[in-house]
Structure formats: C-alpha cells, structure tokens
Design a protein around this motif. Structure first.
Motif, PDB file in Angstrom:
ATOM      1  N   VAL A 206       1.010   9.303  -2.980  1.00  0.00           N
ATOM      2  CA  VAL A 206       2.138   8.928  -3.835  1.00  0.00           C
ATOM      3  C   VAL A 206       2.215   9.980  -4.940  1.00  0.00           C
ATOM      4  N   TYR A 207       3.325  10.689  -5.004  1.00  0.00           N
ATOM      5  CA  TYR A 207       3.357  11.872  -5.873  1.00  0.00           C
ATOM      6  C   TYR A 207       4.681  11.996  -6.619  1.00  0.00           C
ATOM      7  N   ASN A 208       4.583  12.627  -7.783  1.00  0.00           N
ATOM      8  CA  ASN A 208       5.772  12.960  -8.562  1.00  0.00           C
ATOM      9  C   ASN A 208       6.278  14.310  -8.062  1.00  0.00           C
ATOM     10  N   LYS A 209       7.483  14.322  -7.525  1.00  0.00           N
ATOM     11  CA  LYS A 209       7.997  15.538  -6.898  1.00  0.00           C
ATOM     12  C   LYS A 209       8.307  16.639  -7.902  1.00  0.00           C
ATOM     13  N   ASN A 210       8.336  16.305  -9.185  1.00  0.00           N
ATOM     14  CA  ASN A 210       8.608  17.307 -10.212  1.00  0.00           C
ATOM     15  C   ASN A 210       7.337  17.895 -10.810  1.00  0.00           C
ATOM     16  N   THR A 211       6.333  17.048 -11.035  1.00  0.00           N
ATOM     17  CA  THR A 211       5.113  17.505 -11.698  1.00  0.00           C
ATOM     18  C   THR A 211       3.959  17.747 -10.740  1.00  0.00           C
ATOM     19  N   GLY A 212       4.019  17.146  -9.550  1.00  0.00           N
ATOM     20  CA  GLY A 212       2.923  17.275  -8.593  1.00  0.00           C
ATOM     21  C   GLY A 212       1.789  16.295  -8.816  1.00  0.00           C
ATOM     22  N   LYS A 213       1.836  15.494  -9.878  1.00  0.00           N
ATOM     23  CA  LYS A 213       0.790  14.497 -10.091  1.00  0.00           C
ATOM     24  C   LYS A 213       0.821  13.490  -8.939  1.00  0.00           C
ATOM     25  N   ASN A 214      -0.368  13.045  -8.532  1.00  0.00           N
ATOM     26  CA  ASN A 214      -0.395  12.208  -7.334  1.00  0.00           C
ATOM     27  C   ASN A 214      -1.539  11.220  -7.338  1.00  0.00           C
ATOM     28  N   LEU A 215      -1.375  10.187  -6.539  1.00  0.00           N
ATOM     29  CA  LEU A 215      -2.413   9.214  -6.219  1.00  0.00           C
ATOM     30  C   LEU A 215      -2.609   9.213  -4.711  1.00  0.00           C
ATOM     31  N   PHE A 216      -3.821   8.857  -4.291  1.00  0.00           N
ATOM     32  CA  PHE A 216      -4.095   8.746  -2.861  1.00  0.00           C
ATOM     33  C   PHE A 216      -4.588   7.335  -2.569  1.00  0.00           C
ATOM     34  N   PHE A 217      -3.931   6.676  -1.609  1.00  0.00           N
ATOM     35  CA  PHE A 217      -4.337   5.349  -1.163  1.00  0.00           C
ATOM     36  C   PHE A 217      -4.924   5.471   0.238  1.00  0.00           C
ATOM     37  N   PRO A 218      -6.252   5.457   0.379  1.00  0.00           N
ATOM     38  CA  PRO A 218      -6.864   5.588   1.707  1.00  0.00           C
ATOM     39  C   PRO A 218      -6.648   4.341   2.545  1.00  0.00           C
ATOM     40  N   ILE A 219      -6.676   4.517   3.868  1.00  0.00           N
ATOM     41  CA  ILE A 219      -6.544   3.362   4.763  1.00  0.00           C
ATOM     42  C   ILE A 219      -7.829   3.103   5.547  1.00  0.00           C
ATOM     43  N   GLY A 220      -8.901   3.827   5.242  1.00  0.00           N
ATOM     44  CA  GLY A 220     -10.194   3.557   5.859  1.00  0.00           C
ATOM     45  C   GLY A 220     -10.561   4.543   6.950  1.00  0.00           C
ATOM     46  N   ALA A 221     -11.863   4.634   7.214  1.00  0.00           N
ATOM     47  CA  ALA A 221     -12.371   5.608   8.186  1.00  0.00           C
ATOM     48  C   ALA A 221     -11.896   5.324   9.602  1.00  0.00           C
ATOM     49  N   SER A 222     -11.653   4.054   9.934  1.00  0.00           N
ATOM     50  CA  SER A 222     -11.086   3.702  11.239  1.00  0.00           C
ATOM     51  C   SER A 222      -9.590   3.478  11.162  1.00  0.00           C
ATOM     52  N   SER A 223      -9.030   3.645   9.955  1.00  0.00           N
ATOM     53  CA  SER A 223      -7.587   3.490   9.698  1.00  0.00           C
ATOM     54  C   SER A 223      -7.128   2.039   9.764  1.00  0.00           C
ATOM     55  N   TYR A 224      -8.059   1.116   9.513  1.00  0.00           N
ATOM     56  CA  TYR A 224      -7.728  -0.311   9.457  1.00  0.00           C
ATOM     57  C   TYR A 224      -8.267  -0.882   8.150  1.00  0.00           C
ATOM     58  N   GLY A 225      -7.430  -0.900   7.135  1.00  0.00           N
ATOM     59  CA  GLY A 225      -7.839  -1.357   5.819  1.00  0.00           C
ATOM     60  C   GLY A 225      -7.587  -2.835   5.602  1.00  0.00           C
ATOM     61  N   ARG A 226      -8.259  -3.664   6.405  1.00  0.00           N
ATOM     62  CA  ARG A 226      -8.077  -5.107   6.299  1.00  0.00           C
ATOM     63  C   ARG A 226      -9.056  -5.809   7.242  1.00  0.00           C
ATOM     64  N   ARG A 227      -9.674  -6.890   6.772  1.00  0.00           N
ATOM     65  CA  ARG A 227     -10.391  -7.822   7.641  1.00  0.00           C
ATOM     66  C   ARG A 227      -9.618  -9.132   7.613  1.00  0.00           C
ATOM     67  N   LYS A 228      -9.346  -9.686   8.775  1.00  0.00           N
ATOM     68  CA  LYS A 228      -8.396 -10.795   8.894  1.00  0.00           C
ATOM     69  C   LYS A 228      -9.073 -12.163   9.000  1.00  0.00           C
ATOM     70  N   GLU A 229      -8.455 -13.125   8.359  1.00  0.00           N
ATOM     71  CA  GLU A 229      -8.850 -14.537   8.455  1.00  0.00           C
ATOM     72  C   GLU A 229      -7.805 -15.240   9.304  1.00  0.00           C
ATOM     73  N   THR A 230      -7.975 -15.175  10.630  1.00  0.00           N
ATOM     74  CA  THR A 230      -6.942 -15.740  11.502  1.00  0.00           C
ATOM     75  C   THR A 230      -7.420 -15.796  12.945  1.00  0.00           C
ATOM     76  N   ASP A 231      -6.706 -16.546  13.757  1.00  0.00           N
ATOM     77  CA  ASP A 231      -6.843 -16.521  15.218  1.00  0.00           C
ATOM     78  C   ASP A 231      -8.220 -16.900  15.735  1.00  0.00           C
ATOM     79  N   ASN A 232      -8.995 -17.645  14.934  1.00  0.00           N
ATOM     80  CA  ASN A 232     -10.350 -18.013  15.333  1.00  0.00           C
ATOM     81  C   ASN A 232     -11.215 -16.794  15.643  1.00  0.00           C
ATOM     82  N   LYS A 233     -10.812 -15.662  15.132  1.00  0.00           N
ATOM     83  CA  LYS A 233     -11.605 -14.441  15.257  1.00  0.00           C
ATOM     84  C   LYS A 233     -11.765 -13.872  13.849  1.00  0.00           C
ATOM     85  N   ASN A 234     -12.328 -14.685  12.986  1.00  0.00           N
ATOM     86  CA  ASN A 234     -12.322 -14.381  11.561  1.00  0.00           C
ATOM     87  C   ASN A 234     -13.126 -13.132  11.227  1.00  0.00           C
ATOM     88  N   GLY A 235     -12.552 -12.337  10.337  1.00  0.00           N
ATOM     89  CA  GLY A 235     -13.246 -11.163   9.831  1.00  0.00           C
ATOM     90  C   GLY A 235     -13.090  -9.915  10.664  1.00  0.00           C
TER      91      GLY A 235
END
Length: 246
Positions: free
Chosen positions: A133-162
């Motif tokens: 996420v970056y400012n197109k004028n100044t170049g200042k930016n933040l980085f939001f990683p999504i994880g080493a496997s690219s799955y940034g979430r553990r789910k509580e659902t479907d009887n397959k919790n976590g």
C-alpha cells in the motif's frame, strides 16, 4: 518482514507461532482439497514466545462485541477508519507482489525461496507475497504479508477447525453450476489474508465488519463481515496490524 502470528479475536496471550502457520507442502502450489488438513498433525499449535503447545479448541477469543486491548503503551490495533484512509485516499494505491528480506541481493528463481520467508530462513534471500500500500506521490509504503504459504487465516468452520486456509470454499465448485464462471472453480486454494480490526464497526447498510480482507487472487482490498470470521461465538485466527496510538 516476518508475517507474525495469527490471533483469535482479542486474545494476545495465545498467538500461534508463525512457523506452524505453514502448509507442509513446499512450495505450496498445485494444491487440492486433500492438502488442507490440520497442521501440525499432532493437533497442537505452538504458542509464540512460550514453550506451550495448545489445541485449537483451547485457544480462546473475546466476544465480537469486545475489543483488542493495546498491545503496549503508545500502540493500538488498526481500526476500520485506518484502513478506510488507505482505501479512500486518491493518492494511495495497492500493488501485489513479493517483498524480499534485507539479505536478498537479487530476485529468487525457485518458488520456495520467492514465497517462503520465515524466521528460520531469514538469511537466504527469501521473500513473501503480500500487498504493498503506497503513496504514489511520495513513495511511502506499507506491506501487508499474507504468510509463507499465502494463507493468512485459520478457520473456525466445517468441523475442520483451525485449518490454514484463506477462502471459505473447501472443494471445487461442481459442474454444471460453475459453467462459464471459471474464476469460482477452485476458490478453495486461492491466496490471501485477513486482518482484525480493534473492534467491530457498523456500516450504513446495517452490516458489521470486524476486519480487512486482502485477496491476492482478485486483488481486492476491502472489509470483511464478522459473519465470515465468527461461528457460534468462536472466531477464526487472523493477522493483526498495529499502529501508533494518537
């Protein structure tokens, strides 16, 4: 650059260690429904900063009407308004790609190295996918990683919790219902990450959101409704982004 731990809502005391938030298939590509199981296989998650190993069911969360406390003086968990400033500002844009660690001197050739940065492999020129996420004028930016496997979430659902999975789908879309909607066919394996808000917020249409959705497949950058991450009072485990408290 480490993506950090995944947290159940409001619980600072039981962060799941980043090394355990990885699918053991490496590189994590060409995956099918059967590749999404609970890992580690012993059913216990390492709690970051401790020697504790805890089952998913024994990691607690606050009710969705509660809030994350400040992690330390002068810091707070980002709120809806913070993400909205990034979303609504005409000078701020998003880009999706790979951030490499400080030790990298060139782009990597093997997917394991391009995506697989973690704190045990922090001096090998590795990177991680995420949203810039970056400012197109100044170049200042933040980085939001999504994880080493690219799955940034553990789910509580479907009887397959976590289970470590970003999407809500668990299987391929059946034919003929998918027909010409090919983007939906294998949503179960698509990459992305979710980030908690400090507290939930009500919108003008009377819906409630409680986090921010970073979809690496559709390049969407928007809020996530609380019904997607809470099931019967129990929450998923998501990333947390903190900011300086004013």
């Amino acid at each position: 650059m480490d993506e950090g731990s995944l947290f159940k809502f409001g619980n600072w005391d039981q962060p799941t260690d980043a090394l355990k938030n990885k699918n053991p298939k490496e590189p994590c590509i060409n995956v099918g429904p059967k590749d999404f199981k609970f890992y580690p296989e012993n059913g216990l998650l390492a709690i970051a900063g401790t020697r504790d190993n805890v089952s998913w069911e024994n990691i607690t969360n606050l009710p969705l009407t509660a809030s994350f406390e400040q992690p330390q003086p002068g810091m707070r968990v980002a709120e809806d308004k913070d993400y909205r400033e990034l979303f609504d500002n005409e000078d701020i844009e998003q880009g999706y790609g790979v951030l490499y660690g400080d030790d990298a001197t060139e782009t990597a050739d093997h997917i394991r190295d391009v995506y697989g940065y973690d704190y045990n492999n922090a001096t090998m020129g590795r990177g991680m996918r995420g949203c810039f996420v970056y400012n197109k004028n100044t170049g200042k930016n933040l980085f939001f990683p999504i994880g080493a496997s690219s799955y940034g979430r553990r789910k509580e659902t479907d009887n397959k919790n976590g289970i470590l999975r970003y999407g809500n789908r668990t299987e391929y879309f059946p034919s003929p219902s998918v027909n010409d909607r090919h983007l939906f066919y294998d949503l179960f394996k698509r990459p992305g990450a979710l980030y908690w808000y400090a507290t939930h917020v009500q919108h003008s249409d009377n819906t409630f959101s409680i986090g921010w959705d970073i979809n690496y497949f559709t390049f969407d950058f928007n809020n996530i409704l609380e019904s997607n991450v809470f099931k019967n009072g129990k929450s998923d485990a998501l990333f947390v982004h903190c900011v300086v408290a004013e």
